[in-house]
Scaffold this active site. Structure first.
Site: not given
Ligand SMILES: NC(=O)c1ccc[n+]([C@@H]2O[C@H](COP(=O)([O-])OP(=O)(O)OC[C@H]3O[C@@H](n4cnc5c(N)ncnc54)[C@H](O)[C@@H]3O)[C@@H](O)[C@H]2O)c1
Length: 247
Positions: A150
């Site tokens: 990741y």
């Molecule tokens: N939440 C955090 O604290 C955090 C921290 C650092 C980075 N991020 C980044 O922010 C972004 C969103 O994070 P989040 O926590 O909302 O993630 P999450 O896992 O809650 O949601 C991700 C979404 O992407 C969709 N998804 C996953 N794989 C997929 C695929 N192959 N094709 C289509 N859709 C797909 C899922 O169904 C979901 O709706 C991501 O890029 C994550 O890496 C989040």
């Protein structure tokens, strides 16, 4: 900070931070093509936001899905101004235990999906002097244990974004990265599985909490997507309560 008359593609836009972005964008006047694997969550967003959104169930690592998303933005809403590469999936375990499949998942949904959607969107973004918002992570910047694939995908996305920000500046297309920290359902599940890491992470946040996707993170993405950020490109904005200070 209006997004009136703008059209966006938001990957992973049916839940978590992506859903918050979809809802805020529509509230601010944009129309959104949501691409996500989750049919039910996508249907729920469409039921709420009606004609302001189109939902595509598809895997972001598939280039054909990126092409379909852009075509849908053009056919349904008349073009594309904003690309939000938010979707991402990965597995958490030590580097020595990460499998080929783990790497394929993280790089496929992270780096290659980001590349695919940027390539598919380029003609429309060039026509509309558009904006791209990609997603990094503190896990990559800090080197958080158990997140090798990741972290590698996320840091590759930041490198890609800086290069393309330079290349596409001539087209007046801006490319920026947001690295959020938000308590989504996904993070809550990770916190349950890794309580010690979660406690450590939360304790390091100067503002004292994990952010709220809707009120703490989505507005930062809306800002970068808007004309208010017209002089900002190639940057990483930390929406993480002050946890990491980039220089
Ligand atoms: N939440 C955090 O604290 C955090 C921290 C650092 C980075 N991020 C980044 O922010 C972004 C969103 O994070 P989040 O926590 O909302 O993630 P999450 O896992 O809650 O949601 C991700 C979404 O992407 C969709 N998804 C996953 N794989 C997929 C695929 N192959 N094709 C289509 N859709 C797909 C899922 O169904 C979901 O709706 C991501 O890029 C994550 O890496 C989040």
């Amino acid at each position: 900070m209006t997004l009136e008359n703008k059209v966006a593609v938001v990957t992973g836009g049916a839940s978590g931070i992506g859903e918050a972005v979809t809802r805020l964008f529509v509230e601010r006047g944009a129309r959104v093509v949501v691409v996500d694997l989750q049919q039910e969550a996508g249907d729920a967003v469409v039921a709420d936001l009606e004609d302001a959104v189109a939902f595509i169930r598809g895997d972001v690592s598939d280039r054909a899905v990126a092409d379909l998303a852009v075509a849908t933005a053009v056919e349904r809403f008349g073009g594309l101004d904003i690309l939000v590469n938010n979707a991402s999936a990965s597995r958490v375990r030590p580097f020595t235990e990460q499998t080929e499949d783990d790497w394929k998942l993280a790089l496929g949904t992270g780096l290659f999906a980001t590349r695919n959607f940027m390539l598919a969107a380029y003609p429309e973004l060039r026509r509309n002097r558009g904006a791209v918002i990609n997603f990094g992570s503190g896990a990559g910047i800090d080197g958080q244990p158990n997140q090798a694939s990741y972290a590698a995908a996320k840091e590759a996305i930041r490198g890609l974004s800086r290069v393309v920000a330079n290349e596409w500046a001539a087209d007046q297309i801006r490319v920026n990265v947001v690295a959020p920290m938000a308590k989504t359902a996904g993070v809550a599940a990770w916190a349950d599985a890794n309580p010690e890491q979660y406690a450590l992470s939360a304790a390091k946040v100067p503002l004292g909490r994990f952010g709220d996707p809707r009120t703490d993170v989505a507005p930062v993405i809306a800002f970068l997507a808007s004309d208010d950020a017209r002089y900002i490109t190639g940057q990483t904005l930390m929406a993480d309560g002050g946890a990491i200070k980039l220089r």
